[in-house]
Write a protein that holds these residues in place. Sequence first.
Motif, PDB file in Angstrom:
ATOM      1  N   LEU A 139      23.318  90.701 -16.020  1.00  0.00           N
ATOM      2  CA  LEU A 139      24.622  91.895 -16.076  1.00  0.00           C
ATOM      3  C   LEU A 139      24.361  92.170 -14.954  1.00  0.00           C
ATOM      4  O   LEU A 139      24.174  93.078 -14.136  1.00  0.00           O
ATOM      5  N   HIS A 140      25.211  91.310 -13.538  1.00  0.00           N
ATOM      6  CA  HIS A 140      24.615  91.523 -12.045  1.00  0.00           C
ATOM      7  C   HIS A 140      25.816  92.238 -11.047  1.00  0.00           C
ATOM      8  O   HIS A 140      25.385  92.123 -10.449  1.00  0.00           O
ATOM      9  N   HIS A 141      27.130  92.411 -11.808  1.00  0.00           N
ATOM     10  CA  HIS A 141      27.776  93.355 -11.494  1.00  0.00           C
ATOM     11  C   HIS A 141      27.844  94.224 -11.362  1.00  0.00           C
ATOM     12  O   HIS A 141      27.880  95.589 -10.564  1.00  0.00           O
ATOM     13  N   ILE A 175      24.017  81.464 -11.153  1.00  0.00           N
ATOM     14  CA  ILE A 175      25.677  80.463 -11.360  1.00  0.00           C
ATOM     15  C   ILE A 175      25.533  80.566 -11.940  1.00  0.00           C
ATOM     16  O   ILE A 175      26.705  79.729 -12.139  1.00  0.00           O
ATOM     17  N   ASP A 176      26.298  82.226 -12.448  1.00  0.00           N
ATOM     18  CA  ASP A 176      27.622  82.836 -12.734  1.00  0.00           C
ATOM     19  C   ASP A 176      28.077  82.562 -12.435  1.00  0.00           C
ATOM     20  O   ASP A 176      28.569  82.296 -11.080  1.00  0.00           O
ATOM     21  N   VAL A 177      29.522  82.076 -12.910  1.00  0.00           N
ATOM     22  CA  VAL A 177      30.954  81.263 -11.993  1.00  0.00           C
ATOM     23  C   VAL A 177      31.488  83.029 -11.142  1.00  0.00           C
ATOM     24  O   VAL A 177      32.253  82.291  -9.604  1.00  0.00           O
ATOM     25  N   HIS A 178      31.195  83.650 -11.447  1.00  0.00           N
ATOM     26  CA  HIS A 178      31.480  84.736 -10.132  1.00  0.00           C
ATOM     27  C   HIS A 178      29.922  85.457  -9.332  1.00  0.00           C
ATOM     28  O   HIS A 178      28.957  85.448  -9.906  1.00  0.00           O
ATOM     29  N   HIS A 179      30.499  86.251  -8.258  1.00  0.00           N
ATOM     30  CA  HIS A 179      29.662  86.641  -7.602  1.00  0.00           C
ATOM     31  C   HIS A 179      28.600  87.956  -7.533  1.00  0.00           C
ATOM     32  O   HIS A 179      29.191  88.680  -8.583  1.00  0.00           O
ATOM     33  N   ALA A 269      27.171  81.110 -17.908  1.00  0.00           N
ATOM     34  CA  ALA A 269      27.409  80.592 -18.536  1.00  0.00           C
ATOM     35  C   ALA A 269      28.600  80.011 -18.761  1.00  0.00           C
ATOM     36  O   ALA A 269      29.397  79.363 -19.157  1.00  0.00           O
ATOM     37  N   ASP A 270      29.265  81.630 -17.730  1.00  0.00           N
ATOM     38  CA  ASP A 270      30.887  80.918 -17.638  1.00  0.00           C
ATOM     39  C   ASP A 270      31.429  80.075 -16.460  1.00  0.00           C
ATOM     40  O   ASP A 270      32.533  79.253 -15.934  1.00  0.00           O
ATOM     41  N   SER A 271      30.114  79.396 -15.931  1.00  0.00           N
ATOM     42  CA  SER A 271      30.072  78.076 -14.723  1.00  0.00           C
ATOM     43  C   SER A 271      30.652  76.902 -15.761  1.00  0.00           C
ATOM     44  O   SER A 271      30.896  75.305 -15.141  1.00  0.00           O
ATOM     45  N   GLY A 306      23.924  85.982 -18.524  1.00  0.00           N
ATOM     46  CA  GLY A 306      25.363  86.648 -18.162  1.00  0.00           C
ATOM     47  C   GLY A 306      26.261  86.378 -18.190  1.00  0.00           C
ATOM     48  O   GLY A 306      26.238  87.189 -19.921  1.00  0.00           O
ATOM     49  N   GLY A 307      27.054  85.961 -17.429  1.00  0.00           N
ATOM     50  CA  GLY A 307      28.554  85.329 -18.527  1.00  0.00           C
ATOM     51  C   GLY A 307      28.586  84.244 -19.155  1.00  0.00           C
ATOM     52  O   GLY A 307      27.409  83.795 -19.514  1.00  0.00           O
ATOM     53  N   GLY A 308      29.960  84.291 -19.808  1.00  0.00           N
ATOM     54  CA  GLY A 308      30.157  83.386 -20.804  1.00  0.00           C
ATOM     55  C   GLY A 308      31.326  83.731 -21.974  1.00  0.00           C
ATOM     56  O   GLY A 308      30.300  84.396 -22.494  1.00  0.00           O
ATOM     57  N   TYR A 309      32.280  82.870 -21.530  1.00  0.00           N
ATOM     58  CA  TYR A 309      32.878  84.279 -22.639  1.00  0.00           C
ATOM     59  C   TYR A 309      34.193  82.607 -23.578  1.00  0.00           C
ATOM     60  O   TYR A 309      35.038  83.131 -24.690  1.00  0.00           O
ATOM     61  N   THR A 310      33.499  81.371 -23.883  1.00  0.00           N
ATOM     62  CA  THR A 310      33.540  80.660 -24.926  1.00  0.00           C
ATOM     63  C   THR A 310      32.109  80.332 -25.509  1.00  0.00           C
ATOM     64  O   THR A 310      31.773  79.644 -25.343  1.00  0.00           O
TER      65      THR A 310
HETATM   66 ZN    ZN Z   1      30.497  86.167 -14.367  1.00  0.00          ZN
END
Ligand code: ZN
Length: 388
Positions: A139-141, A175-179, A269-271, A306-310
């Motif tokens: 949870l990088h933010h 490698i999350d789609v977000h910075h 995994a949102d990338s 990290g991310g990943g929304y599907t």
């Molecule tokens: Zn993300």
Amino acid sequence: ENNIVRPKGYKVSWHSNPEIEKHHFGHAHPMKPWRLTLAKGLIMSYGMHTAMDTYVSRLATREELEDFHSEDYLDYLKTAMVAMPDDETPKDYNLGGSDCPIFEGLFNYCSMYAGASIDAARKLCNNESDIAINWSGGLHHAKKAEASGFCYVNDIVLAILQLLRKHPRVLYIDIDVHHGDGVEEAFWSTDRVMTLSMHKYDGLNFFPGTGDLDRTGPDSEGNPGAHHAINVPLSDGINDEQYVWLFKTIVGRCVDKFQPTAIVLQCGADSLAGDRLGRFNVQVQGHGTCVAYCKSLNIPLLLVGGGGYTPRNVARAWAHETSIAIGCDADLDPLIPEHTPYREHFRHNTLFPTLEQILGEPRVNRNTKKKLDEIVSTITEQLRFVNA
Ligand code: ZN
Ligand code: ZL4
Ligand code: CA
């Protein structure tokens, strides 16, 4: 049947806590801890848990959280109450808006995913694991005293702080789609951590709005952190071939110059193609190749989520990446096992759906060869200033 055996010559540990999966950010919120249930079901239906040391992680202690977060923020986080469920305006410390809602059990949720990353980092420090995994982290933010982008406590920063007790240099790759802005900011002024994030960048139009190519560390004279932040800004629709080429080229050069003694890979995994919030055309195979490349370096490796929304794609990617960590990826039947819980969620019943199966119509790739070459040459220049 998949016959999964323990890897020879190295150890993998898996850190999780089923309590984490029971938390809800609220109706229609894209972050669904339930995706971890789906991933775990897939990992276990392939029998991969038998090839790892599995740990039910504990809650991070207050003292451990204070390694990075401020006392007043932690106090607030612990006592924050669900006041107005449908209020979208963020309050103190950016808590309580639609991105970072206050929900039932929030502090326990944060303490649990942070505890798992800290445990995982300690296993690497003790040489009890060669690869340690916490899919609930990443949870990088989160900032020292602020929640941001679905992140409240920065488990990655806490894990890297643990690694720095034993390791002179840590390479963080995202490698999350977000910075990965929170991790970058935390280690902005040190040369003991190099941060590398690949992400969609479109000025302020894509969250969090930072991470351009020229953001490379503090530019003040003599600051040790100078040049140690690496940013790879990308456009919509990047494919496996381009993404993996960039990853191997840039990570390879970072490792050569920086000589990390530990690596933390955030596997957002949102990338992946078809993600609810993402914009890329990366597939499970390409995403996994990034993990395989890091493993091939034979440096202690911490894998976080990290991310990943599907959720079905998150589960596919993290199950595939667990198999890469164990070294059993070639032994898995891509056909998802019959007895997998919630198997009906995996349309097409395969670990590796095609882009057509994922998207229907493909997303236009706006990344030109020229732009990608430019990114690589700028970063190569930047790395001339980095020494181990
Ligand atoms: Zn993300
Ligand atoms: C949602 O449908 O870009 C939250 C967030 C809640 C439910 C109903 C509320 C509807 C998309 C996102 C209103 C939603 C308004 N619900 C959200 C500037 C923004 C202000 C908030 O993967 N609105 C903020 C954060 C990003 C912004 C991305 C990625 C985390 C990580 C690591 C964090 N925030 C605009 C958006 C929905 C929602 C639907 C949403 N929020 C999409 N992108 C954001 O890097 C884990
Ligand atoms: Ca990233």
